[in-house]
Enzyme design. Structure first.
Site, PDB file in Angstrom:
ATOM      1  N   GLY A  97       0.798  -1.217   0.000  1.00 14.57           N
ATOM      2  CA  GLY A  97       0.000   0.000   0.000  1.00 14.57           C
ATOM      3  C   GLY A  97       0.834   1.272   0.000  1.00 14.57           C
ATOM      4  O   GLY A  97       0.536   2.222  -0.733  1.00 14.57           O
TER       5      GLY A  97
ATOM      6  N   ASN B 159      -8.831   3.821   7.680  1.00 13.18           N
ATOM      7  CA  ASN B 159      -8.218   2.779   8.500  1.00 13.18           C
ATOM      8  C   ASN B 159      -8.410   2.999   9.995  1.00 13.18           C
ATOM      9  O   ASN B 159      -8.314   2.062  10.777  1.00 13.18           O
ATOM     10  CB  ASN B 159      -6.726   2.658   8.182  1.00 13.18           C
TER      11      ASN B 159
ATOM     12  N   GLN C 111      -7.998  -0.579   2.775  1.00 13.35           N
ATOM     13  CA  GLN C 111      -8.898  -1.104   3.815  1.00 13.35           C
ATOM     14  C   GLN C 111     -10.191  -1.666   3.228  1.00 13.35           C
ATOM     15  O   GLN C 111     -10.950  -2.323   3.931  1.00 13.35           O
ATOM     16  CB  GLN C 111      -9.246   0.003   4.822  1.00 13.35           C
TER      17      GLN C 111
ATOM     18  N   SER D  10      -3.337  -3.708  -0.886  1.00 11.09           N
ATOM     19  CA  SER D  10      -2.211  -4.360  -0.210  1.00 11.09           C
ATOM     20  C   SER D  10      -2.628  -5.746   0.280  1.00 11.09           C
ATOM     21  O   SER D  10      -3.679  -5.902   0.897  1.00 11.09           O
ATOM     22  CB  SER D  10      -1.785  -3.493   0.980  1.00 11.09           C
ATOM     23  N   GLY D  11      -1.786  -6.755   0.000  1.00  6.17           N
ATOM     24  CA  GLY D  11      -2.136  -8.142   0.302  1.00  6.17           C
ATOM     25  C   GLY D  11      -2.390  -8.447   1.767  1.00  6.17           C
ATOM     26  O   GLY D  11      -3.324  -9.173   2.108  1.00  6.17           O
ATOM     27  N   HIS D  12      -1.569  -7.876   2.654  1.00  2.36           N
ATOM     28  CA  HIS D  12      -1.638  -8.332   4.058  1.00  2.36           C
ATOM     29  C   HIS D  12      -2.858  -7.814   4.819  1.00  2.36           C
ATOM     30  O   HIS D  12      -3.087  -8.208   5.954  1.00  2.36           O
ATOM     31  CB  HIS D  12      -0.344  -7.999   4.803  1.00  2.36           C
TER      32      HIS D  12
ATOM     33  N   THR E 236      12.886  -7.834  -9.704  1.00  3.81           N
ATOM     34  CA  THR E 236      12.513  -9.246  -9.843  1.00  3.81           C
ATOM     35  C   THR E 236      11.215  -9.512  -9.080  1.00  3.81           C
ATOM     36  O   THR E 236      11.097  -9.142  -7.907  1.00  3.81           O
ATOM     37  CB  THR E 236      13.648 -10.135  -9.293  1.00  3.81           C
TER      38      THR E 236
ATOM     39  N   CYS F 206       1.016   3.171  12.973  1.00  2.00           N
ATOM     40  CA  CYS F 206       2.282   3.804  12.613  1.00  2.00           C
ATOM     41  C   CYS F 206       2.594   4.969  13.537  1.00  2.00           C
ATOM     42  O   CYS F 206       3.738   5.351  13.697  1.00  2.00           O
ATOM     43  CB  CYS F 206       2.243   4.306  11.187  1.00  2.00           C
TER      44      CYS F 206
HETATM   45  C1  LIG Z   1      -2.052  -0.455   5.773  1.00  2.00           C
HETATM   46  C2  LIG Z   1      -2.430   0.687   4.922  1.00  2.00           C
HETATM   47  C3  LIG Z   1      -1.531   1.236   3.994  1.00  2.00           C
HETATM   48  C4  LIG Z   1      -0.121   0.749   3.876  1.00  2.00           C
HETATM   49  O1  LIG Z   1      -0.059  -0.507   3.290  1.00  2.00           O
HETATM   50  P1  LIG Z   1       1.305  -1.385   3.414  1.00  2.00           P
HETATM   51  O2  LIG Z   1       1.081  -2.520   2.488  1.00  2.00           O
HETATM   52  O3  LIG Z   1       1.390  -1.793   4.838  1.00  2.00           O
HETATM   53  O4  LIG Z   1       2.415  -0.504   2.977  1.00  2.00           O
HETATM   54  C5  LIG Z   1      -1.960   2.278   3.203  1.00  2.00           C
HETATM   55  N1  LIG Z   1      -3.211   2.755   3.301  1.00  2.00           N
HETATM   56  C6  LIG Z   1      -4.102   2.261   4.175  1.00  2.00           C
HETATM   57  C7  LIG Z   1      -5.482   2.835   4.226  1.00  2.00           C
HETATM   58  C8  LIG Z   1      -3.747   1.216   5.018  1.00  2.00           C
HETATM   59  O5  LIG Z   1      -4.621   0.757   5.895  1.00  2.00           O
END
Ligand SMILES: *Cc1c(COP(=O)(O)O)cnc(C)c1O
Length: 398
Positions: free
Chosen positions: A70, A149, A179, A198-200, A236, A324
């Site tokens: 993200g 978030n 989110q 973002s995957g996680h 890569t 953060c």
């Molecule tokens: C977690 C988050 C990000 C950052 O994503 P990462 O993959 O951890 O760098 C950016 N924007 C929002 C709204 C998020 O919740």
């Protein structure tokens, strides 16, 4: 008891993603750019993953670019949009964006860029009229997050992007959908040029994400190098990560309706439980239009960080403000933007749930929050005079 209530910070890897990734760690470790058989298989799984992600997002594979997550996607959208056209230096964002957007535009501002921060109302929404009024002939980019978030408010991105394009179709519209994707239905409408995920945040691995870039726009490369990702993002490819992200996305979208139903029921149980059990507590964010897993609160005369540490000692993972910023003493910019005074903004708690939480866990969390807030208030000099404090009225009237 251990209860994980910080799913907006990150989620555990889902079983489907782990199983899909394993062979690409253990058996086939090829570089997709090489030409022997093992590498051709790697290349094939890369493009299969791209097709799968594109299908799940309702777009074409040619619009899907794999990134490291993200933060990278947000940086790419902002910095490279400005590089496209030096005539346009103006950016518009709501004041409640994630730090990956907020700190990036603040950096741009220091370099001579021009940024408009749109105010939000008590629930965290910008007004369509203020968005319209902020647009200028030199506006390069409008970036509006799909869901917040911290307070969980969901923005009407399709309608807001329409306003921008009606004013000037050459202004790019970006949405940080980190989110939202995997949690609520998201449509990539023709007015959206750039979308970050973002995957996680939905059960995929950390360190991998997707940038949707509409076919019609020519985007400036983010990373120059060997020409990966059709020349826009060299490096890569993180094949196991990409395979895991694609599997997690399929899994979360395949179960979305059921997950929303389950998670929202747990969230509502938690919200009602806490508001009823803890005096001088308030829900933050839009009460209706909010993420199914987000329960965020303010407690008067409480220091959010102490609350989080006390909950930790009871086995509960929670957060105050955003993850953060938890090492800084400033209250969350989101809570200040919705109109909370500093002293109230310090008393925030964010509990973010998933479909894997249980009712028993929720009841334990309610009980724990009631106990801990009572204990912290008992020790707090602020608590003695709270009956005379006008803050509750302030919040309700705004
Ligand atoms: C977690 C988050 C990000 C950052 O994503 P990462 O993959 O951890 O760098 C950016 N924007 C929002 C709204 C998020 O919740």
């Amino acid at each position: 008891m251990f209860v994980y209530c910080d799913n907006a910070a990150t989620r555990p890897l889902c079983r489907e993603a782990l199983d899909a990734m394993r062979p690409w760690h253990e058996d086939n470790y090829g570089n997709a750019s090489s030409i022997y058989k093992m590498a051709r298989e790697t290349k094939a799984v890369l493009e299969n993953s791209r097709r799968s992600v594109a299908g799940n997002l309702g777009t074409e594979p040619g619009t899907v670019y794999f990134t490291s997550g993200g933060t990278e996607g947000d940086n790419w959208a902002i910095k490279c949009t400005l590089l496209r056209n030096p005539e346009r230096k103006h950016i518009v964002i709501p004041a409640t964006e994630h730090h990956a957007v907020l700190h990036t535009v603040q950096h741009i501002e220091k370099q001579g860029g021009d940024v408009t921060f749109l105010p939000v109302d008590k629930n965290g929404h910008i007004s369509p009229a203020s968005l319209k009024a902020s647009l200028r002939p030199d506006t390069a980019l409008v970036s509006i997050m799909a869901a917040n978030n911290e307070i969980g408010t969901i923005a009407p991105v399709a309608a807001l992007s329409r306003i921008v394009k009606e004013y000037d179709k050459n202004i790019l519209f970006h949405t940080d959908a980190v989110q939202a994707v995997g949690h609520i239905p998201i449509a990539i409408t023709p007015d959206i040029d750039l979308l970050t995920l973002s995957g996680h945040k939905f059960g995929g691995p950390k360190g991998v994400g997707v940038q949707y870039i509409a076919k019609r726009i020519s985007m400036t490369p983010l990373l120059h190098g060997g020409g990966h990702e059709r020349g826009l993002r060299s490096s890569t490819e993180n094949i196991p990560g990409i395979v895991g992200l694609a599997a997690a996305l399929s899994h979360s979208l395949g179960n979305m309706a059921e997950n929303i139903r389950k998670t929202a029921a747990l969230r509502d149980r938690l919200i009602h439980g806490i508001i009823n059990a803890v005096p001088y507590s308030f829900l933050t964010g839009d009460p209706e239009n909010r993420l199914p897993g987000n329960a965020s609160f303010i407690f008067e005369a409480i220091e959010g960080e102490s609350l989080v540490l006390q909950l930790d000692s009871l086995g509960i993972c929670a957060s105050s403000g955003s993850a953060c910023s938890s090492s800084s003493l400033d209250p969350s910019h989101v809570l200040l933007a919705i109109g909370l005074p500093h002293e109230l903004a310090h008393g925030s708690l964010r509990l973010t749930l998933s479909e894997n939480n249980t009712e028993q866990e929720i009841d334990y969390v309610i009980c724990s929050v009631r106990e801990v807030t009572a204990r912290l208030r008992y020790m707090s000099p602020l608590w003695d005079c709270i009956e005379n404090k006008p803050t509750q009225r302030f919040w309700q009237e705004k």
